[in-house]
Design an enzyme around this catalytic site. Structure first.
Site, mmCIF file in Angstrom:
data_model
loop_
_atom_site.group_PDB
_atom_site.id
_atom_site.type_symbol
_atom_site.label_atom_id
_atom_site.label_comp_id
_atom_site.label_asym_id
_atom_site.label_seq_id
_atom_site.Cartn_x
_atom_site.Cartn_y
_atom_site.Cartn_z
ATOM 1 N N GLY A 78 22.903 17.178 -14.044
ATOM 2 C CA GLY A 78 23.550 17.941 -12.964
ATOM 3 C C GLY A 78 23.090 17.506 -11.583
ATOM 4 N N SER A 134 24.849 16.000 -9.223
ATOM 5 C CA SER A 134 25.903 15.821 -8.215
ATOM 6 C C SER A 134 25.669 16.715 -7.002
ATOM 7 C CB SER A 134 27.278 16.120 -8.816
ATOM 8 O OG SER A 134 27.370 17.482 -9.157
ATOM 9 N N SER A 135 24.918 17.803 -7.173
ATOM 10 C CA SER A 135 24.692 18.686 -6.012
ATOM 11 C C SER A 135 23.435 19.526 -6.209
ATOM 12 C CB SER A 135 25.896 19.613 -5.788
ATOM 13 O OG SER A 135 25.998 20.547 -6.847
ATOM 14 N N GLY A 136 23.067 20.238 -5.164
ATOM 15 C CA GLY A 136 22.040 21.268 -5.231
ATOM 16 C C GLY A 136 20.677 20.806 -5.716
ATOM 17 N N ILE A 137 20.111 21.568 -6.651
ATOM 18 C CA ILE A 137 18.736 21.325 -7.113
ATOM 19 C C ILE A 137 18.634 19.964 -7.811
ATOM 20 C CG2 ILE A 137 16.957 22.170 -8.708
ATOM 21 C CD1 ILE A 137 18.077 25.058 -8.140
ATOM 22 N N GLY A 138 19.633 19.605 -8.601
ATOM 23 C CA GLY A 138 19.605 18.332 -9.319
ATOM 24 C C GLY A 138 19.655 17.154 -8.356
ATOM 25 N N SER A 188 15.817 30.533 -14.303
ATOM 26 C CA SER A 188 16.132 31.346 -13.129
ATOM 27 C C SER A 188 15.213 32.554 -13.182
ATOM 28 C CB SER A 188 17.590 31.810 -13.213
ATOM 29 O OG SER A 188 17.828 32.858 -12.303
ATOM 30 N N TYR A 209 25.330 34.902 -17.967
ATOM 31 C CA TYR A 209 24.384 34.012 -17.273
ATOM 32 C C TYR A 209 22.947 34.419 -17.607
ATOM 33 C CZ TYR A 209 21.947 31.513 -13.550
ATOM 34 O OH TYR A 209 21.091 30.687 -12.854
HETATM 35 N N1 NAP Z 1 21.352 28.345 -6.720
HETATM 36 C C1 NAP Z 1 20.614 29.331 -7.168
HETATM 37 O O1 NAP Z 1 20.451 30.374 -6.486
HETATM 38 C C2 NAP Z 1 19.924 29.225 -8.499
HETATM 39 C C3 NAP Z 1 18.940 30.188 -8.801
HETATM 40 C C4 NAP Z 1 18.292 30.126 -10.029
HETATM 41 C C5 NAP Z 1 18.587 29.106 -10.913
HETATM 42 N N2 NAP Z 1 19.547 28.183 -10.596
HETATM 43 C C6 NAP Z 1 19.845 27.143 -11.594
HETATM 44 O O2 NAP Z 1 19.696 25.880 -10.991
HETATM 45 C C7 NAP Z 1 20.490 24.924 -11.688
HETATM 46 C C8 NAP Z 1 21.240 24.069 -10.679
HETATM 47 O O3 NAP Z 1 22.155 24.876 -9.964
HETATM 48 P P1 NAP Z 1 22.415 24.696 -8.408
HETATM 49 O O4 NAP Z 1 21.973 25.940 -7.752
HETATM 50 O O5 NAP Z 1 21.907 23.401 -7.918
HETATM 51 O O6 NAP Z 1 24.021 24.752 -8.399
HETATM 52 P P2 NAP Z 1 25.141 23.623 -8.132
HETATM 53 O O7 NAP Z 1 24.994 23.069 -6.773
HETATM 54 O O8 NAP Z 1 26.409 24.299 -8.515
HETATM 55 O O9 NAP Z 1 24.787 22.490 -9.177
HETATM 56 C C9 NAP Z 1 25.033 22.631 -10.554
HETATM 57 C C10 NAP Z 1 25.056 21.262 -11.181
HETATM 58 O O10 NAP Z 1 25.273 21.409 -12.607
HETATM 59 C C11 NAP Z 1 26.301 20.509 -12.949
HETATM 60 N N3 NAP Z 1 26.981 20.844 -14.206
HETATM 61 C C12 NAP Z 1 27.663 21.958 -14.551
HETATM 62 N N4 NAP Z 1 28.139 21.843 -15.795
HETATM 63 C C13 NAP Z 1 27.758 20.626 -16.259
HETATM 64 C C14 NAP Z 1 27.941 19.899 -17.463
HETATM 65 N N5 NAP Z 1 28.655 20.399 -18.478
HETATM 66 N N6 NAP Z 1 27.363 18.675 -17.582
HETATM 67 C C15 NAP Z 1 26.666 18.141 -16.565
HETATM 68 N N7 NAP Z 1 26.485 18.759 -15.383
HETATM 69 C C16 NAP Z 1 27.020 19.981 -15.239
HETATM 70 C C17 NAP Z 1 27.250 20.514 -11.771
HETATM 71 O O11 NAP Z 1 28.132 19.418 -11.842
HETATM 72 P P3 NAP Z 1 29.615 19.429 -11.163
HETATM 73 O O12 NAP Z 1 29.394 19.054 -9.731
HETATM 74 O O13 NAP Z 1 30.355 18.400 -11.933
HETATM 75 O O14 NAP Z 1 30.149 20.831 -11.326
HETATM 76 C C18 NAP Z 1 26.207 20.401 -10.652
HETATM 77 O O15 NAP Z 1 25.751 19.081 -10.547
HETATM 78 C C19 NAP Z 1 21.383 25.732 -12.643
HETATM 79 O O16 NAP Z 1 20.862 25.648 -13.961
HETATM 80 C C20 NAP Z 1 21.273 27.157 -12.117
HETATM 81 O O17 NAP Z 1 21.453 28.112 -13.125
HETATM 82 C C21 NAP Z 1 20.219 28.227 -9.407
#
Ligand code: NAP
Length: 284
Positions: A9, A11-15, A137, A151
């Site tokens: 993951g 493509s954006s955010g934490i990854g 999370s 979730y």
């Molecule tokens: N943001 C928060 O407040 C928060 C808080 C606690 C935990 N988290 C956790 O942190 C992690 C990253 O989330 P984020 O906040 O960085 O959100 P994000 O910016 O929406 O990033 C999510 C990433 O997961 C990818 N993804 C989704 N389904 C996938 C699949 N089937 N195969 C491969 N990649 C996939 C998305 O790819 P696409 O671009 O293709 O959709 C995107 O790269 C998640 O596990 C989330 O639950 C987030």
């Protein structure tokens, strides 16, 4: 010896931030993503001349995961770090979510992490070393918001699975750790799905959904930058003796503090006031 890291993951955010930070720390980094059209992380890495390669990997798809991991192992002969980060949330009442939608949530957030771990464990076991980082999370410790049941459940599952897997892999020198962020400023809310059966003009939940959604939006707006989470991940994988779990953000810490101090019913009340009265989770 150069270490090899794989992040899902990216493509954006934490990854995205974690892949870059690992590469800046000289890990040979594979920033994986399901859609290669979103590979902006590669442009940044190219400018910085850091060791980052973009690879297609959809955590829902056995063939995609195995193909990506096999190729990385062929190229490097080792994988030292796997960061299971890919995830999303679905919003909706249990009554209105379909079972399929709930299963899909688990397919990515839980089974996706299991699938990727299964692909790297044989190599890590033979190497007698490796770290698997599961991005959970704070919502994997406490069920905070109604309508985020699927979730929360997927992240609770990830937590229990991780605790057990740690024991299973301990004697092979493989560490498995949990990252528990609070609100992080990413595409998470934009990427959130909503139950297909939810109709705001007809649903018995419409009013409370509106209030919860507004409360969640306010609280998600008070967030940290994803690079703070990335820094915690990189510190953990660089540590000789990492913790089992790392909460990240003042809201996450405040929630854990309350969880330790309050009874179940007091905690429920505190959480409800946090979103219904928009008091937030950061309260002393
Ligand atoms: N943001 C928060 O407040 C928060 C808080 C606690 C935990 N988290 C956790 O942190 C992690 C990253 O989330 P984020 O906040 O960085 O959100 P994000 O910016 O929406 O990033 C999510 C990433 O997961 C990818 N993804 C989704 N389904 C996938 C699949 N089937 N195969 C491969 N990649 C996939 C998305 O790819 P696409 O671009 O293709 O959709 C995107 O790269 C998640 O596990 C989330 O639950 C987030």
């Amino acid at each position: 010896m150069t270490k090899v890291a794989v992040v899902t993951g990216s493509s954006s955010g934490i990854g995205f931030e974690t892949s870059l930070l690992l590469a800046r720390n000289q890990f040979t980094t594979y920033a994986t993503m399901r859609n290669l059209n979103k590979s902006q992380v590669f442009d940044t890495a190219l400018k910085e001349k850091i060791p980052l390669t973009v690879v297609q990997l959809d955590v829902n798809d056995d063939a995609s995961v195995n193909h990506a991991i096999d190729n990385i192992l062929k190229e490097n002969g080792q994988i030292d770090v796997l960061v299971n980060n890919a995830g999303y949330s679905i919003f909706g009442s249990v009554e209105e979510l379909s079972l399929e939608e709930i299963k899909e949530e688990f397919e990515t957030n839980f089974f996706g992490a299991v699938r990727a771990a299964r692909a790297v464990i044989p190599a890590m076991r033979k190497q007698s070393r490796g770290t698997i980082v599961n991005v959970s999370s704070i919502g994997g410790q406490v069920g905070l918001f109604p309508f985020f049941t699927a979730y929360h459940a997927s992240k609770f599952a990830l937590e229990g699975y991780t605790e057990s897997l740690r024991q299973e892999l301990n004697e092979f020198g493989i560490n498995v750790i949990l990252i528990e962020p609070g609100a992080v400023g990413t595409n998470f809310m934009e990427n959130m799905k909503t139950a297909k059966n939810f109709n705001p003009n007809d649903s018995p939940y419409a009013k409370i959904v509106q209030r919860v959604f507004e409360g969640a939006q306010v609280m998600m707006g008070i967030n940290i930058h994803p690079r703070e989470v990335a820094q915690v991940i990189v510190n953990a994988v660089n540590s000789a003796n990492p913790n089992v779990r790392y909460s990240v953000g003042r809201d996450a810490e405040s929630i854990l503090k309350r969880r330790a101090q309050l009874s179940d019913s007091e905690m429920e009340q505190w959480v409800r006031e946090s979103y219904m009265e928009k008091k937030g989770f950061i309260r002393d």
